[in-house]
Each structure stands twice: as C-alpha cells, then as structure tokens.
Design a protein around this motif. Structure first.
Motif, PDB file in Angstrom:
ATOM      1  N   TRP A 148      32.262 -36.241  12.587  1.00 26.23           N
ATOM      2  CA  TRP A 148      32.780 -35.152  12.785  1.00 26.23           C
ATOM      3  C   TRP A 148      34.283 -35.515  13.485  1.00 26.23           C
ATOM      4  O   TRP A 148      34.184 -36.108  14.422  1.00 26.23           O
ATOM      5  CB  TRP A 148      32.247 -34.178  13.600  1.00 26.23           C
ATOM      6  CG  TRP A 148      32.631 -33.006  14.223  1.00 26.23           C
ATOM      7  CD1 TRP A 148      33.229 -32.044  13.253  1.00 26.23           C
ATOM      8  CD2 TRP A 148      32.986 -32.671  15.578  1.00 26.23           C
ATOM      9  NE1 TRP A 148      33.705 -30.969  14.116  1.00 26.23           N
ATOM     10  CE2 TRP A 148      33.707 -31.491  15.492  1.00 26.23           C
ATOM     11  CE3 TRP A 148      32.678 -33.374  16.701  1.00 26.23           C
ATOM     12  CZ2 TRP A 148      33.965 -30.744  16.488  1.00 26.23           C
ATOM     13  CZ3 TRP A 148      33.161 -32.934  17.891  1.00 26.23           C
ATOM     14  CH2 TRP A 148      33.821 -31.479  17.839  1.00 26.23           C
ATOM     15  N   LYS A 198      40.074 -31.989  12.868  1.00 30.74           N
ATOM     16  CA  LYS A 198      40.255 -31.529  11.358  1.00 30.74           C
ATOM     17  C   LYS A 198      39.707 -30.230  11.189  1.00 30.74           C
ATOM     18  O   LYS A 198      38.802 -29.707  11.562  1.00 30.74           O
ATOM     19  CB  LYS A 198      39.245 -32.695  10.833  1.00 30.74           C
ATOM     20  CG  LYS A 198      39.166 -32.625   9.296  1.00 30.74           C
ATOM     21  CD  LYS A 198      38.365 -33.573   8.588  1.00 30.74           C
ATOM     22  CE  LYS A 198      38.079 -33.350   7.090  1.00 30.74           C
ATOM     23  NZ  LYS A 198      37.369 -34.528   6.535  1.00 30.74           N
ATOM     24  N   TYR A 205      37.634 -28.049   8.329  1.00 32.80           N
ATOM     25  CA  TYR A 205      36.588 -28.276   7.468  1.00 32.80           C
ATOM     26  C   TYR A 205      36.482 -26.800   6.870  1.00 32.80           C
ATOM     27  O   TYR A 205      36.644 -25.727   7.451  1.00 32.80           O
ATOM     28  CB  TYR A 205      35.333 -28.375   8.305  1.00 32.80           C
ATOM     29  CG  TYR A 205      35.238 -29.845   8.767  1.00 32.80           C
ATOM     30  CD1 TYR A 205      34.889 -30.841   8.268  1.00 32.80           C
ATOM     31  CD2 TYR A 205      35.728 -30.079  10.077  1.00 32.80           C
ATOM     32  CE1 TYR A 205      34.825 -32.218   8.902  1.00 32.80           C
ATOM     33  CE2 TYR A 205      35.583 -31.307  10.709  1.00 32.80           C
ATOM     34  CZ  TYR A 205      35.318 -32.400   9.947  1.00 32.80           C
ATOM     35  OH  TYR A 205      35.200 -33.526  10.537  1.00 32.80           O
ATOM     36  N   ASP A 243      32.431 -28.458   3.098  1.00 34.59           N
ATOM     37  CA  ASP A 243      32.851 -30.045   3.502  1.00 34.59           C
ATOM     38  C   ASP A 243      31.560 -30.545   4.519  1.00 34.59           C
ATOM     39  O   ASP A 243      30.918 -29.723   5.112  1.00 34.59           O
ATOM     40  CB  ASP A 243      33.881 -29.471   4.417  1.00 34.59           C
ATOM     41  CG  ASP A 243      35.182 -29.543   3.552  1.00 34.59           C
ATOM     42  OD1 ASP A 243      34.887 -29.583   2.296  1.00 34.59           O
ATOM     43  OD2 ASP A 243      36.443 -29.325   4.276  1.00 34.59           O
ATOM     44  N   CYS A 259      30.201 -33.573   7.427  1.00 41.28           N
ATOM     45  CA  CYS A 259      30.615 -34.641   8.191  1.00 41.28           C
ATOM     46  C   CYS A 259      29.155 -35.095   8.820  1.00 41.28           C
ATOM     47  O   CYS A 259      28.099 -34.620   8.762  1.00 41.28           O
ATOM     48  CB  CYS A 259      31.357 -34.091   9.309  1.00 41.28           C
ATOM     49  SG  CYS A 259      30.561 -32.879  10.314  1.00 41.28           S
ATOM     50  N   ALA A 264      29.671 -27.440   6.477  1.00 40.13           N
ATOM     51  CA  ALA A 264      30.419 -26.140   6.931  1.00 40.13           C
ATOM     52  C   ALA A 264      30.178 -25.266   6.018  1.00 40.13           C
ATOM     53  O   ALA A 264      29.935 -25.360   4.784  1.00 40.13           O
ATOM     54  CB  ALA A 264      31.707 -26.502   6.910  1.00 40.13           C
ATOM     55  N   GLN A 278      37.387 -25.394  12.881  1.00 39.15           N
ATOM     56  CA  GLN A 278      38.012 -26.386  13.411  1.00 39.15           C
ATOM     57  C   GLN A 278      37.674 -26.576  15.210  1.00 39.15           C
ATOM     58  O   GLN A 278      37.640 -25.541  15.640  1.00 39.15           O
ATOM     59  CB  GLN A 278      39.432 -26.133  13.331  1.00 39.15           C
ATOM     60  CG  GLN A 278      40.297 -27.480  13.951  1.00 39.15           C
ATOM     61  CD  GLN A 278      41.767 -27.394  13.586  1.00 39.15           C
ATOM     62  OE1 GLN A 278      42.418 -25.922  13.572  1.00 39.15           O
ATOM     63  NE2 GLN A 278      42.629 -28.306  13.742  1.00 39.15           N
ATOM     64  N   TRP A 284      27.811 -24.389  11.191  1.00 37.21           N
ATOM     65  CA  TRP A 284      27.342 -25.641  10.708  1.00 37.21           C
ATOM     66  C   TRP A 284      25.982 -25.551  10.080  1.00 37.21           C
ATOM     67  O   TRP A 284      25.134 -25.129  10.854  1.00 37.21           O
ATOM     68  CB  TRP A 284      27.378 -26.939  11.837  1.00 37.21           C
ATOM     69  CG  TRP A 284      28.990 -27.428  12.146  1.00 37.21           C
ATOM     70  CD1 TRP A 284      29.675 -26.809  12.988  1.00 37.21           C
ATOM     71  CD2 TRP A 284      29.668 -28.203  11.134  1.00 37.21           C
ATOM     72  NE1 TRP A 284      30.831 -27.500  12.904  1.00 37.21           N
ATOM     73  CE2 TRP A 284      30.994 -28.286  11.738  1.00 37.21           C
ATOM     74  CE3 TRP A 284      29.409 -28.595  10.085  1.00 37.21           C
ATOM     75  CZ2 TRP A 284      32.050 -28.876  11.168  1.00 37.21           C
ATOM     76  CZ3 TRP A 284      30.371 -29.394   9.211  1.00 37.21           C
ATOM     77  CH2 TRP A 284      31.879 -29.366   9.982  1.00 37.21           C
TER      78      TRP A 284
END
Length: 767
Positions: A38, A42, A44, A48, A50, A59, A64, A77
């Motif tokens: 993560w 960035k 996401y 996406d 991580c 995500a 962000q 998340w």
C-alpha cells in the motif's frame, strides 16, 4: 532422416518442458507479487489491490491515503485475507467477494465485473412488515438510516452536482456517505459519464426502466422487457453503457407499479423494489412506520392505494424486498417556528392542493411533491425533512428514504434545501446515509450500532403489544382487511398509598423540574406527577434527573414508586439514585438502584428503604437505560407529612386530591376508514385466520377515553407576571402573560414578532 525427426521431436519436447516449468514456477509468485504494498500517495480505484500488514486488500471505490484495515466493514478496503505465497493467485479481474462492489472511478476507466450477482441471493428471505427493528434489536441499538435515491437524471449538470455534493460527506461514524441513482436508459447519454463517475465514488446505480412508462396495468412480460433493456445498457462496458457491475434495485416510474412488477424484478435478477408508498395509514404518525420487508405476504402500504382504486393489489412475491417510499410530514403549526418557518404550512398546502390532510400533514416522500405539487420554499423543504427525521428519532427509527430528481439541483435554492438537511442530519450520531443496497445488506444481517453481534430473526417477529392484521393473498381478487390498531396496558397499577403516616409529597404544593426541557408537546415534566400513568415525561437523552421541591417544610422519605410508560421498553430507566437536599445544591443519596427491569407497560414498581433524614428537595437521578430516549409515566415520593406554611407568592398551590385512580384501561382503536373506496373494490373484513401479523408497539394516536380523575392545578393569575413583548430575552421557566393567559418558557430565546406564545408551542407552554 529418422534421427533428424526424433531429434526435432526431442528438442520440441524439451522446449515445452522448459516453458511449462517456467509457468509452474511463476504461478505461486503471482499471488505474492500481483499486488504492491500500500502506498498512501497512490490513487486506488475500484478493484485495485495492495498488500498491507500481511493481508491482501481490494479497493471498493476511489481512495487515496486511507490506510487498509482502518476503514471498517463498510469502508473502502475489502480484506481478502492473509498473503500466502502458496495460495492460488488472486487477480483483479477475478477476485470474488460477498460484499457489494462498485464500478469505475472516472469516466475513462472500465469497471471490473463482480461475479456475485444474482447467484448470491436465492430469494429465501422472508421478513414480515413490522414496526419493530429487525433482528430482535432494540430501537436504541439500530442506526438511523437515510437513503437518497435520485430518479430520471436527465441532465449532466444535475448528476454532477449530486456527485460533487455527496462524495465529500462523511457519516458520524467516519464511513463515507453513499447514495443511489435509479436511471431510465432513454436518458443514457445525457448522464452516462456522471453515472459512471458515481460508480467510482461507490454510489449505487439502479433500474428505472428504459422508456419511463406508466405501468399501472403492465403485465409481467411488459415489465421484463423494460427492465431487461435498461439493465443491458446500464451494465454494458463504458462508454457504450454505464458500466454497472450488477443491478440490484428497481423503482417504477411515477411510482406506478402493478402486481406484475415484482415477478419481473425477480425474473431479471434484481433484489429489491423501492416503489410502494408507506405511511399513509391513518394511524401512523411518522414515529411508527414499518421497517422494510419482503413481499411474501404482500404490502400494507399497497393496501391503502388498492382501496383508493389507484393500484392493483400486490400479491405474494417471495423474497423480493421492498424498501418503501415513506411519507414526509409537514410540521404542525405549533412547531413551525422551531424549524424556522411560519406557522400554517399545512393550511397553505391544502389551499394549493386538496390532497393535503391538515390533521396529518403527509406528503409523498419525493422532492417533486414538495417543489412542484405544493410549491414549497427552500426553508420549507428543509423544515419538512428535518421534522420527519426528528419524528423517526423520537420513534422506532424506521429508515428514511428520500426520493430526489438530480435535474432539480442546478438551482441554488434547491441545493440549499438539500445542504441544510444533510448537514443537520449528520450532526445526529446515530445517522447513516447509505445506498439502497447498503441498507439491504444491513437488513439481511442486522448488527447493533455498537458493532456487537445480533441474533438474526428472519422468521420470528418480536412479541407485540399491539397488532395490525391486514389480510393478504396472492391473487388480485383477494380481500384485504383495513389495518386496525389496538393497544391495551399489560398491567394496571395498584394503589399503594395505604398508610396514614406516609403521604405522596408530589400531591402537595411544590415545584417539579427536570434537567432537560426537550420534551414533545404533551409529554412535559408536569406529566410525571399528574396522577395518571396514561401520560408520561419524555426527554431525548439517555440519562437525566427530575426533582420535586416542596413549597414549604420538609419530609422524611422512605418509599417511592415508578411507573413505566406506554411503549418502548428500552426507554425505561435502568439505573438511578434518589437524592435529598435542603438547598438544591448539596445532595445526599438515600437510595440507589441498578439494573431494574419493567417487563410490562404501565407497570408500577415500589421501592422502600430506610431513611431518617428530612429534606425539602428530592431528585431522581437516572443514569442509564437501554436506549437513547428516557421516559417515565409517573413518579410518587412517599414520606412523613410535610408541614405546610404560607405558600410563596409566585408558587401556585396544588389543590388536587390524590385519588390513586388506576389509568384508563380502555382500548383505543384507530381504523383506517377510506370513504373513497372504488365501486369494484373488494370488501374489507375483520382479521381472518392464517394471515400475517404486522406488529406495532408504537404509541396509539387516539388517547384512552377514560380519563383518570384529578383536580387541575390552579393557573397563576395573569396579574402576577409580565406581558409578553417582542425583542425580549426569555429564559427557561420564565412566566409571561399573553391575551389574558399565562405561558411558561420552554427554551431560552429572544422573542421576535410572529413568535407570540399561542403560536410557538416549541417555545411556550400554556399554564
């Protein structure tokens, strides 16, 4: 030649062996290296992935800087589990989750399909209409859900404003505010980019047919054709379509559904409808609406419209959920000023349109009905929405669904109305603004607001103290019973004042007061000592004190009684202390109780204790209950007879004679009689056997007809107090006269013209 062929074959086999070995070697590495750690800087998008703290995260929408593992179950998340180097690789395109996922983050990103879809729901849910929260939860344990659903969406600018406004909002628990759009695809290209963007924000996009027809008499096949056409365009990959991963919800244009709507919803794989209006029942007042239900047993709200002759009777459609369109309620005259609008709104709207019933003030729960039908102002819309929400918080917290049309909100005044209400709602800790699908997820697995586990009760309904029992069958020729509402106290208090040496000091001259003066009209602090358990004192706080000050002398108290009120057991006090004082500031605790229970409504409980100290003030300090609202029907405090001397000039004597008359046990009945029944409408009969029971434990709207005997406390003469004047600062408890009558200030304020005591019940109480 043969050797050459064999050599070529050997080389070919060796090459394929190397390739296969490379593939087998790389496969386990995919799950390790497919997602980078993560990065807080960035951006996401939906889908996406991580890694963070040893787990793989995906995500749900654009994000962000939000750390995985800190956003909660409803956060951005989704935890896909621990990172395992030997696990089958999890790719962005195939990751499966039972949670709701959404589409793209921007107008140029292709969404990731979610394979859960219809296969995740088998239409076996069966939830009967009930005013009780689901899962056996108490009112104080459930969130106050608000669902905004935007229909039509015919302008790009309107959709853009709705997106920009709601995507910046956060619920009181830190979760993101989410909403729903219901879109007719004949307007596809006008709003396609904005709806695709909405998916990236986590908003839901549902079905509103393709051509926006009036479907009051549509067959199942006609509805299916409209729904299928709409779904195909909504789910088509962007930019050909909107890119919706899966369509869960449907709303009928103009709220004009037929009985064929609901099998079509199921046949096209959608989960819920939000077209049926609830709350127009004559005995519902905004505090006691039905929680969402499945259509296994039809719909009580539909029965009202069937009786009016406007809609077909909805039969049994197992497993199809209904998230109703609940009525808004216009503030009554006495509360208009408290919501920042002039009194007389109901009469004003009745003059505009005859549909307005001034006694109930109900409006269909859509912005069109306010803006276009009744020509409301910005402040009036904000007031109507705020008052409707306050009624929910006062009552059973049934979700508040708010239908809007995004194209209205290119207008600044309409934007302000929405802004005022949303900002107001988000100050209430229990409020959660969610999408229709989010609400449905919670309904199917209800969890208390504190996060503890609840016991699911999909098939059991909490035991009611009152019932609604409309008849419902699966065919349009069935008879249906007009809902009736009955309420009977489960126990009648028994007089306890039997000794000559003890007397209830609250029946003697004195002053009753409270820590909080936020009671609804008719439930103020004076109701606590009026010798009637049919009335009550209520405060919108989970704790608070009440006290009684004797006008003269003092008493040695060794006994008191508390009586539970008519509804909502979670509002009963659980823990308290009884304290005494002789100056109102230094208090001595003379009795303490912890974890007390009032199993029945109107139940009197007696508490005795040893005490030899004499006090002139007695305070009941209630420190806990099971909900967020506190109420008590009656308080009696028994002590040695006080010595009564001359009454102070400004303290009116109480000459009422305590009769200890039990409360009325008559059964109030509200019968929703509609005199506009069409000629061919079915007969409505009393409760038959084998029909679903709609539970309702809310407050009856018709009071008992047998009033307990009491003699009213004399009102001080108007000559004792100053005349009300405008532009004057008034404090709580201050007494004034107006037109020969006496009023007590309920809230500190500076008076303004138009806020005269008779017209502002939120500020002044008639004595």
């Amino acid at each position: 030649m043969k050797e050459i062929k064999n050599s070529s074959l050997l080389r070919s086999k060796m090459l394929w062996t190397v390739i296969l070995a490379f593939i087998l070697f790389m496969v386990p590495l995919v799950s390790v290296f497919a997602a980078d750690p993560w990065d807080p800087g960035k951006v996401y998008y939906n889908g996406d992935q991580c890694t963070h703290n040893g787990h793989l995260w995906q995500a749900r929408w654009w994000t962000q800087g939000e750390e995985p593992g800190t956003t909660g179950d409803w956060g951005v998340w989704l935890d896909l589990g621990p990172v395992d180097a030997t696990a089958t690789p999890t790719s962005i395109a195939t990751a499966t989750s039972t949670a709701t996922t959404f589409g793209t983050a921007t107008a140029t990103r292709t969404p990731t399909p979610t394979p859960s879809g219809n296969g995740a729901y088998d239409y076996t849910d069966n939830r009967a209409p009930s005013v009780n929260p689901p899962g056996g939860l108490a009112v104080g344990q459930v969130p106050m859900f608000i669902v905004f659903g935007s229909d039509d969406n015919s302008t790009a600018a309107g959709v853009q404003w709705i997106n920009d406004f709601f995507r910046t909002k956060t619920n009181p628990d830190g979760s993101r505010v989410l909403i729903s759009f219901y879109h007719p695809t004949m307007n596809l290209y006008a709003a396609r980019d904005g709806l695709n963007q909405a998916l990236g924000y986590g908003f839901e996009v549902g079905n509103h047919t393709h051509s926006h027809p009036s479907g009051l008499n549509f067959s199942v096949s006609q509805w299916e054709a409209e729904m299928t056409n709409c779904n195909s365009q909504l789910t088509a990959a962007y930019p050909a379509g909107v890119g919706v991963p899966y369509v869960y919800g449907f709303r009928a244009p103009f709220l004009e559904y037929s009985d064929g709507t609901f099998p079509a919803i199921r046949n096209t794989g959608m989960w819920y409808d939000c077209s049926i209006e609830e709350g127009y029942q004559a005995d519902m007042d905004g505090t006691d609406y039905y929680w969402p239900y499945t259509l296994d047993n039809g719909s009580p709200g539909n029965v009202v419209f069937y009786q009016r002759g406007t809609h077909q009777l909805v039969g049994s459609h197992p497993g199809v959920w209904e998230l109703p369109v609940y009525t808004f309620i216009v503030p009554p005259d006495e509360l208009c000023a408290a919501y920042g609008v002039p009194s007389g709104l109901r009469a004003k709207y009745a003059a505009v349109h005859p549909d307005m019933d001034v006694t109930q003030g109900k409006i269909t729960g859509f912005d069109w009905n306010m803006w276009e039908k009744y020509y409301t102002t910005t402040q009036e819309v904000a007031a109507i929405l705020k008052y409707s929400l306050d009624l929910r918080m006062q009552g059973n917290r049934a979700p508040m669904t708010i239908g809007i049309h995004s194209n209205y909100y290119t207008d600044g005044g309409k934007q302000q109305a929405l802004q005022q209400f949303v900002d107001y709602a988000l100050t209430i800790p229990e409020v959660r603004l969610v999408s229709g699908k989010q609400l449905l997820d919670w309904l199917r697995n209800p969890v208390p607001i504190n996060g503890s586990t609840a016991t699911p009760t999909n098939t059991a309904t909490p035991t009611p103290t009152a019932t609604r029992t409309p008849t419902r069958t699966a065919t349009s020729t069935a008879t249906a019973t007009i809902p009736s509402y009955t309420s009977t106290p489960t126990s009648t208090p028994t007089p306890t004042n039997t000794g000559d040496t003890l007397a209830d000091i609250t029946n003697q001259a004195g002053t009753v007061s409270a820590q909080y003066y936020d009671s609804p009209s008719g439930e103020e602090i004076d109701k606590l000592v009026d010798n009637s358990s049919s009335t009550k004192y209520l405060t919108f706080h989970l704790s608070g004190w009440v006290q009684f000050q004797q006008a003269a002398g003092s008493s040695v108290v060794t006994k008191y009684t508390l009586t539970s009120a008519n509804d909502a057991a979670e509002r009963d006090p659980l823990t308290w202390t009884l304290q005494g004082s002789n100056n109102g500031s230094a208090w001595t605790t003379i009795d303490s109780r912890n974890g007390e229970d009032f199993p029945n409504r109107y139940q009197m409980k007696e508490f005795t204790f040893s005490n030899s100290l004499s006090f002139s003030y007695y305070r009941l300090n209630m420190t806990a209950n099971s909900g967020s609202i506190l109420q008590v029907a009656e308080l009696e405090i028994f002590g040695t007879a006080a010595t009564v001397t001359n009454t102070p000039a400004n303290t009116p004597p109480n000459t009422s004679t305590p009769t200890n008359t039990p409360p009325a046990t008559s059964t109030p009945v509200d019968t929703a009689v509609n005199t506009n029944t069409p000629t061919n409408s079915p007969a409505y009969t009393n409760t038959p056997s084998n029909t679903p029971v709609y539970t309702n434990t809310a407050i009856p709207t018709v009071p008992p007809t047998n009033t307990p005997t009491s003699i009213s406390t004399p009102t001080p003469t108007s000559a004792s107090f100053p005349e009300w004047t405008a532009y004057t600062n008034y404090t709580v408890g201050q007494l004034v006269t107006y037109s020969g009558l006496t009023y007590k200030c309920r809230q500190a304020h500076m008076s303004l013209p138009g806020w005269e005591p008779p017209y502002v019940g939120a500020l002044w109480q008639l004595q």
